[in-house]
Design an enzyme around this catalytic site. Structure first.
Site, short mmCIF file in Angstrom:
data_model
loop_
_atom_site.label_atom_id
_atom_site.label_comp_id
_atom_site.label_asym_id
_atom_site.label_seq_id
_atom_site.Cartn_x
_atom_site.Cartn_y
_atom_site.Cartn_z
N ASP A 125 41.03 41.60 40.18
CA ASP A 125 39.98 42.61 40.40
C ASP A 125 39.52 43.18 39.06
O ASP A 125 40.25 43.12 38.07
CB ASP A 125 40.53 43.77 41.24
CG ASP A 125 40.69 43.42 42.72
OD1 ASP A 125 40.30 42.31 43.12
OD2 ASP A 125 41.20 44.27 43.46
N ARG A 175 34.04 36.51 41.45
CA ARG A 175 33.61 37.38 42.54
C ARG A 175 32.53 38.27 41.93
O ARG A 175 32.76 38.89 40.88
CB ARG A 175 34.74 38.26 43.07
CG ARG A 175 34.23 39.31 44.09
CD ARG A 175 35.26 40.39 44.39
NE ARG A 175 36.41 39.86 45.07
CZ ARG A 175 37.62 40.41 44.97
NH1 ARG A 175 37.84 41.46 44.17
NH2 ARG A 175 38.64 39.90 45.63
#
Ligand code: FDA
Length: 301
Positions: A125, A175
């Site tokens: 992340d 992402r």
């Protein structure tokens, strides 16, 4: 409108933990790994993939960070044992990035290595801007040894296009999201439309070089624009997936799934749900609105 948003942010921050917990239940799969596994099984039964995340952010010391890594290893084992259609998402500060970069690298590397043994994948992340460079460095270092790792790019960051140009060169699994942290205007776009335009510019750049993209958004106009690009540019299905957060826009999630596109849901679980929940509540226009209304009504009594 900005003043209203500021008010929402302040109110959510002042809410007692129990109220945050009440409103944010739908964003979290539960407090235990078993609860998360059961949840993912239900998603998988519908043909929906998951990425599992043990909740928690910056850790106070290496011992805490090691505990986070152990929990993440247990997630990988549970995915393997239960044959789940799921991978793992990790927060770099959970791995100790704020304490010691080399230590965080070793921790994350261990997870990626374990995931490789299981033929699985780890998504790193992206957190707030003090960690952007360090996170990219961490990712690049791991990528030199393992290919089953990916990173996150935030379209509100002005630097992101330059980052993508560099990351494209080494072949990156992305992402792409808008970004959730409060960043200074000197380094981040604030205007919603500009963030959207940058999102599509970044998506184009990622697709152009043939990279894999997790298109992470609940924003219908962006999803429509992604569909259009996928069709016009004939992007193969093994080069992208859509991604959404648990508890958000399930109608859209089911539509994308029904349209035959791969969709993955971010499934967070664990005892440290507070910070994540506050971020989700701040983003939920309707819940935040209800909360503000109830506070204002309460004030008039
Ligand atoms: P936007 O916020 O404009 O939302 C579009 C619409 O979705 C809203 O109008 C509303 O209808 C609905 N919606 C959005 N949030 C909602 C909520 N909480 N409750 C109810 N409805 C809601 N960020 C980051 O900085 N680093 C990261 O690593 C990640 N990782 C990540 C993984 C995945 C799978 C997703 C989907 C998102 C992230 N994010 C993230 C968060 C991301 O940056 C962003 O904050 C949110 O996805 C919200 O942005 P949208 O693009 O959905 O648009």
């Amino acid at each position: 409108m900005d003043a209203f948003n500021d008010l929402i942010v302040q109110v959510v921050q002042l809410m007692p933990k129990s109220v945050v917990g009440f409103f944010s239940k739908k964003y979290i799969a539960g407090e235990t790994l078993q609860a998360a596994v059961d949840f993912v099984k239900k998603l998988n039964a519908k043909g929906i993939y998951a990425t599992m995340d043990v909740l928690g952010e910056s850790v106070a010391n290496k011992e805490e960070s090691i505990q986070c890594k152990i929990q993440a290893l247990e997630v990988l084992e549970a995915i393997e044992k239960n044959k789940l259609m799921a991978n793992l998402s990790i927060k770099p500060t959970q791995m100790g990035l704020a304490i010691d970069e080399q230590f965080a690298y070793e921790q994350a590397l261990e997870l990626v290595k374990k995931a490789a043994e299981y033929n699985n994948f780890v998504r790193i992340d992206m957190e707030d801007s003090p960690f952007t460079d360090k996170t990219i460095n961490l990712y690049k270092k791991i990528l030199q040894q393992y290919k089953n790792v990916g990173i996150v790019i935030q379209s509100y960051m002005k630097r992101s296009y330059d980052d993508v140009v560099i990351l494209n060169k080494i072949g990156t699994n992305y992402r792409l999201c808008k970004g959730i942290y409060v960043e200074p205007a000197s380094i981040a776009y604030k205007d919603r439309q500009t963030i959207r335009e940058n999102y599509l510019k970044l998506l184009d750049a990622m697709f152009k070089e043939g990279n894999y993209v997790g298109i992470a958004t609940h924003d219908k106009p962006l999803i429509d624009a992604a569909y259009k690009r996928i069709k016009e540019k004939n992007i193969p299905k093994d080069k992208f997936e859509f991604q959404m957060l648990l508890g958000v826009r399930e109608d859209l999630r089911d539509k994308i799934n029904g349209d035959g596109y791969k969709i993955r849901i971010y499934v967070p679980f664990g005892k440290d749900w507070y910070a994540y929940s506050v971020r989700r509540l701040k983003e939920n226009p309707s819940v935040a609105g209800h909360i503000v209304k109830s506070f204002l009504t309460f004030g008039r009594r």
